[in-house]
Each structure stands twice: as structure tokens, then as C-alpha cells.
Write a protein that holds these residues in place. Structure first.
Motif, PDB file in Angstrom:
ATOM      1  N   ASN A  58       0.791  -1.183  -0.116  1.00  0.00           N
ATOM      2  CA  ASN A  58      -0.120  -0.047  -0.045  1.00  0.00           C
ATOM      3  C   ASN A  58       0.823   1.306   0.141  1.00  0.00           C
ATOM      4  O   ASN A  58       0.473   2.203  -0.774  1.00  0.00           O
ATOM      5  CB  ASN A  58      -0.948  -0.174   1.325  1.00  0.00           C
ATOM      6  CG  ASN A  58      -2.084  -0.836   0.932  1.00  0.00           C
ATOM      7  OD1 ASN A  58      -3.226  -0.368   0.355  1.00  0.00           O
ATOM      8  ND2 ASN A  58      -1.986  -2.088   1.253  1.00  0.00           N
ATOM      9  N   ALA A  62       0.696   4.142  -2.915  1.00  0.00           N
ATOM     10  CA  ALA A  62       0.450   5.675  -2.409  1.00  0.00           C
ATOM     11  C   ALA A  62       1.483   6.455  -3.033  1.00  0.00           C
ATOM     12  O   ALA A  62       1.176   7.492  -3.780  1.00  0.00           O
ATOM     13  CB  ALA A  62       0.411   5.732  -1.004  1.00  0.00           C
ATOM     14  N   SER A 132      -8.491   0.009   6.685  1.00  0.00           N
ATOM     15  CA  SER A 132      -7.746   1.227   7.100  1.00  0.00           C
ATOM     16  C   SER A 132      -6.676   1.407   5.974  1.00  0.00           C
ATOM     17  O   SER A 132      -6.363   2.551   5.578  1.00  0.00           O
ATOM     18  CB  SER A 132      -6.735   0.787   8.253  1.00  0.00           C
ATOM     19  OG  SER A 132      -7.596   0.847   9.296  1.00  0.00           O
ATOM     20  N   THR A 135      -8.470   3.357   3.191  1.00  0.00           N
ATOM     21  CA  THR A 135      -8.806   4.836   3.747  1.00  0.00           C
ATOM     22  C   THR A 135      -7.386   5.510   3.327  1.00  0.00           C
ATOM     23  O   THR A 135      -7.646   6.731   2.954  1.00  0.00           O
ATOM     24  CB  THR A 135      -9.049   4.756   5.203  1.00  0.00           C
ATOM     25  OG1 THR A 135     -10.443   4.080   5.490  1.00  0.00           O
ATOM     26  CG2 THR A 135      -9.285   6.124   5.509  1.00  0.00           C
ATOM     27  N   TYR A 136      -6.362   4.958   3.560  1.00  0.00           N
ATOM     28  CA  TYR A 136      -5.149   5.506   3.579  1.00  0.00           C
ATOM     29  C   TYR A 136      -5.035   5.996   1.925  1.00  0.00           C
ATOM     30  O   TYR A 136      -4.354   6.945   1.616  1.00  0.00           O
ATOM     31  CB  TYR A 136      -3.847   4.504   3.893  1.00  0.00           C
ATOM     32  CG  TYR A 136      -2.544   4.888   3.411  1.00  0.00           C
ATOM     33  CD1 TYR A 136      -1.933   5.958   3.995  1.00  0.00           C
ATOM     34  CD2 TYR A 136      -1.892   4.111   2.533  1.00  0.00           C
ATOM     35  CE1 TYR A 136      -0.713   6.038   3.659  1.00  0.00           C
ATOM     36  CE2 TYR A 136      -0.668   4.470   2.355  1.00  0.00           C
ATOM     37  CZ  TYR A 136      -0.099   5.695   2.884  1.00  0.00           C
ATOM     38  OH  TYR A 136       1.226   5.929   2.336  1.00  0.00           O
ATOM     39  N   ASP A 139      -7.371   8.646   0.866  1.00  0.00           N
ATOM     40  CA  ASP A 139      -6.813  10.046   1.290  1.00  0.00           C
ATOM     41  C   ASP A 139      -5.614  10.510   0.693  1.00  0.00           C
ATOM     42  O   ASP A 139      -5.802  11.759   0.156  1.00  0.00           O
ATOM     43  CB  ASP A 139      -6.552   9.871   2.638  1.00  0.00           C
ATOM     44  CG  ASP A 139      -7.954   9.852   3.738  1.00  0.00           C
ATOM     45  OD1 ASP A 139      -9.200  10.322   2.974  1.00  0.00           O
ATOM     46  OD2 ASP A 139      -7.895   9.666   4.863  1.00  0.00           O
ATOM     47  N   SER A 145      -4.042  13.625   2.537  1.00  0.00           N
ATOM     48  CA  SER A 145      -2.859  13.287   3.306  1.00  0.00           C
ATOM     49  C   SER A 145      -1.836  12.911   2.350  1.00  0.00           C
ATOM     50  O   SER A 145      -2.062  12.375   1.139  1.00  0.00           O
ATOM     51  CB  SER A 145      -3.421  11.970   3.993  1.00  0.00           C
ATOM     52  OG  SER A 145      -2.402  11.206   4.861  1.00  0.00           O
ATOM     53  N   LEU A 153       2.810   4.302   8.296  1.00  0.00           N
ATOM     54  CA  LEU A 153       1.842   3.410   7.549  1.00  0.00           C
ATOM     55  C   LEU A 153       1.848   2.134   8.606  1.00  0.00           C
ATOM     56  O   LEU A 153       0.652   1.674   8.977  1.00  0.00           O
ATOM     57  CB  LEU A 153       2.088   3.194   6.323  1.00  0.00           C
ATOM     58  CG  LEU A 153       1.038   2.355   5.565  1.00  0.00           C
ATOM     59  CD1 LEU A 153      -0.434   2.742   5.857  1.00  0.00           C
ATOM     60  CD2 LEU A 153       1.295   1.765   4.200  1.00  0.00           C
ATOM     61  N   TYR A 156       0.471   2.908  11.684  1.00  0.00           N
ATOM     62  CA  TYR A 156      -0.986   3.192  11.643  1.00  0.00           C
ATOM     63  C   TYR A 156      -1.974   1.805  11.460  1.00  0.00           C
ATOM     64  O   TYR A 156      -2.957   1.445  12.306  1.00  0.00           O
ATOM     65  CB  TYR A 156      -1.196   4.145  10.441  1.00  0.00           C
ATOM     66  CG  TYR A 156      -2.663   4.196  10.005  1.00  0.00           C
ATOM     67  CD1 TYR A 156      -3.711   4.754  10.721  1.00  0.00           C
ATOM     68  CD2 TYR A 156      -2.891   3.699   8.527  1.00  0.00           C
ATOM     69  CE1 TYR A 156      -4.818   4.767  10.205  1.00  0.00           C
ATOM     70  CE2 TYR A 156      -4.328   3.889   8.219  1.00  0.00           C
ATOM     71  CZ  TYR A 156      -5.227   4.465   8.865  1.00  0.00           C
ATOM     72  OH  TYR A 156      -6.563   4.541   8.393  1.00  0.00           O
ATOM     73  N   ARG A 170      -8.640   7.754  10.211  1.00  0.00           N
ATOM     74  CA  ARG A 170      -7.989   8.409   9.010  1.00  0.00           C
ATOM     75  C   ARG A 170      -6.598   8.545   9.379  1.00  0.00           C
ATOM     76  O   ARG A 170      -6.199   8.928  10.496  1.00  0.00           O
ATOM     77  CB  ARG A 170      -8.463   9.734   8.641  1.00  0.00           C
ATOM     78  CG  ARG A 170     -10.081   9.439   8.226  1.00  0.00           C
ATOM     79  CD  ARG A 170     -10.726  10.729   7.662  1.00  0.00           C
ATOM     80  NE  ARG A 170     -10.065  11.104   6.342  1.00  0.00           N
ATOM     81  CZ  ARG A 170     -10.316  12.283   5.624  1.00  0.00           C
ATOM     82  NH1 ARG A 170     -11.404  13.106   6.510  1.00  0.00           N
ATOM     83  NH2 ARG A 170     -10.083  12.610   4.626  1.00  0.00           N
ATOM     84  N   PHE A 171      -5.898   8.518   8.236  1.00  0.00           N
ATOM     85  CA  PHE A 171      -4.175   8.187   8.580  1.00  0.00           C
ATOM     86  C   PHE A 171      -3.878   9.462   8.965  1.00  0.00           C
ATOM     87  O   PHE A 171      -2.841   9.782   9.866  1.00  0.00           O
ATOM     88  CB  PHE A 171      -3.640   8.044   7.090  1.00  0.00           C
ATOM     89  CG  PHE A 171      -2.104   7.895   7.105  1.00  0.00           C
ATOM     90  CD1 PHE A 171      -1.294   6.978   7.665  1.00  0.00           C
ATOM     91  CD2 PHE A 171      -1.441   8.921   6.302  1.00  0.00           C
ATOM     92  CE1 PHE A 171       0.105   6.905   7.910  1.00  0.00           C
ATOM     93  CE2 PHE A 171       0.000   9.052   6.547  1.00  0.00           C
ATOM     94  CZ  PHE A 171       0.774   7.872   7.123  1.00  0.00           C
ATOM     95  N   GLN A 172      -4.038  10.747   8.310  1.00  0.00           N
ATOM     96  CA  GLN A 172      -3.706  12.075   8.637  1.00  0.00           C
ATOM     97  C   GLN A 172      -3.908  12.162  10.140  1.00  0.00           C
ATOM     98  O   GLN A 172      -3.042  12.892  10.973  1.00  0.00           O
ATOM     99  CB  GLN A 172      -4.132  13.009   7.744  1.00  0.00           C
ATOM    100  CG  GLN A 172      -5.551  13.451   7.848  1.00  0.00           C
ATOM    101  CD  GLN A 172      -6.324  12.562   6.870  1.00  0.00           C
ATOM    102  OE1 GLN A 172      -5.893  11.484   6.324  1.00  0.00           O
ATOM    103  NE2 GLN A 172      -7.606  13.273   6.363  1.00  0.00           N
TER     104      GLN A 172
END
Length: 213
Positions: A58, A62, A132, A135-136, A139, A145, A153, A156, A170-172
Motif C-alpha cells: 500500500n 500511495a 484502514s 482509507t489511506y 486519502d 494526506s 503506515l 497506523y 484516518r491516516f492523517q
């Protein structure tokens, strides 16, 4: 190591909370991440490698999204996002439905029975980890984010207090949150109350309900 087990209540949790309390703030994320890995290892030691691989995959998705957007290749960034989401959801689908899929895989591999990845499937909180991660990625694609560091990560996704029953943060919001000392007593009260409800009430009622249905 269930939250209501003696090992968690009288060994793991006191050690983690105590060490975290006396430790300098800059070392706390690394310590909590290590503690979370130990928590997972109690369920499946080999499965920890799978979870780290999920985080790495992931993180790469990203980074590719950010690179594509920085070069104004928005369509490519959407395809990368779609690829990351497909990867996550396919992984979750196999984890959830492996009992139905494995016979076909065994037939292809000429196996009599069993799961080809059975040692890795006893992973607690897989749904929350995958959602999760989703969501990362979303975002990051939206620009809400930044990808952050790989360690951020992993911290998280692995954070053990929320891994069994959430919530999905949420990650941020997660990486920016820094606990304040005045909230420690309030947090301890919530933990004690929640554990009491689970151990004394929910677990005992659950035994009756499971026996009935």
C-alpha cells in the motif's frame, strides 16, 4: 492473546502502558509498533510477515499515486488507486472466503486437502487492517494526506488497541495525534470500564447466546 485474557490484562498491557509512560515521546511510536507486532505474533508469527507485506504494497501504491499526480497524469493515478483497492479487497476476500476457494486451488495444485496459505490465515483484525489501508490510499489520492513514511503506515495499520474492533481512523488524524498527560486518567477509566463490560458481562452473555443459537 485476547483483550480479556490473563496474559493481556496482567502482563502485556501493564508492561506496554508502563514503558510507554516513562519513555521519551520520540521513542513511543516505535515502541508501540513493536508491541503491536508482538501482539499479532501471539496469533500468528508467520502472519506478521503478511501484514508487513500489505503495508509495503500500500505504501508503494500511495507513492505511485503521488508521482502520477505530480506529473499531471490524473488518469494514471486513478488506475493506480484502482489497482491498490483491488489488491486490498482481493486479499480480504480470500481471507474471508478461503474455505470456499481452497478446494478449487487444491484441485489445480493436485492437493488432497488443506489451505495452501493456512499458516498465514489466522490473522486477527484483517478486516480493519484492509479497510484502514483503503482509507489511506483514498486519502492520498484525494490529496487529504501525504503518503508519509513506511514506518508511519506500519504504525497506523498495526496499532493494537483498535485492531480487533476499530474504529477506523484516518491516516492523517492518526499520525498527527499526540496524547496529552491530562487525558491519561480519562483514557485509563475508559479502558477499565470497557474491559469490565466485556469480561464480566459480554463474555458471559456470549457463552449463553452461543449455546442457544
Amino acid at each position: 492473546m485476547a483483550f480479556g485474557s490473563l496474559v493481556f490484562l496482567f502482563l502485556f498491557l501493564p508492561v506496554v502502558v508502563g514503558c510507554n509512560w516513562v519513555m521519551q515521546e520520540r521513542y513511543r511510536p516505535a515502541f508501540i509498533t513493536l508491541a503491536s507486532i508482538v501482539f499479532f505474533a501471539f496469533f500468528s508469527f508467520s502472519g506478521v510477515a503478511v501484514l508487513i507485506a500489505i503495508a509495503i504494497a500500500n505504501f508503494i501504491f500511495a507513492r505511485l499515486i503521488v508521482v502520477a499526480q505530480s506529473r499531471n497524469r490524473l488518469l494514471l493515478s486513478r488506475w493506480v488507486l484502482a489497482g491498490g483497492l483491488l489488491f486490498d479487497m482481493a486479499l480480504l476476500a480470500y481471507f474471508k472466503w478461503s474455505g470456499f476457494i481452497d478446494p478449487y486451488i487444491n484441485a489445480i495444485m493436485h492437493r488432497d486437502k488443506g489451505s495452501p496459505v493456512a499458516p498465514f490465515l489466522m490473522l486477527v483484525g484483517m478486516s480493519f487492517i484492509v479497510f484502514s489501508a483503503v482509507t489511506y490510499l483514498v486519502d492520498v489520492w484525494r490529496g487529504d494526506s501525504k503518503p508519509g513514511r513506511l514506518f508511519d503506515l506500519i504504525h497506523y495499520l498495526f496499532f493494537f488497541p483498535k485492531i480487533v474492533s476499530g474504529p477506523i481512523v484516518r491516516f492523517q488524524d492518526f499520525v498527527r495525534t499526540r496524547p496529552r498527560s491530562e487525558n491519561v486518567i480519562w483514557g485509563a477509566q475508559r479502558v477499565v470500564l470497557g474491559l469490565a463490560k466485556k469480561v464480566l458481562i459480554a463474555d458471559n452473555l456470549g457463552a449463553v447466546v452461543n449455546g442457544t443459537f
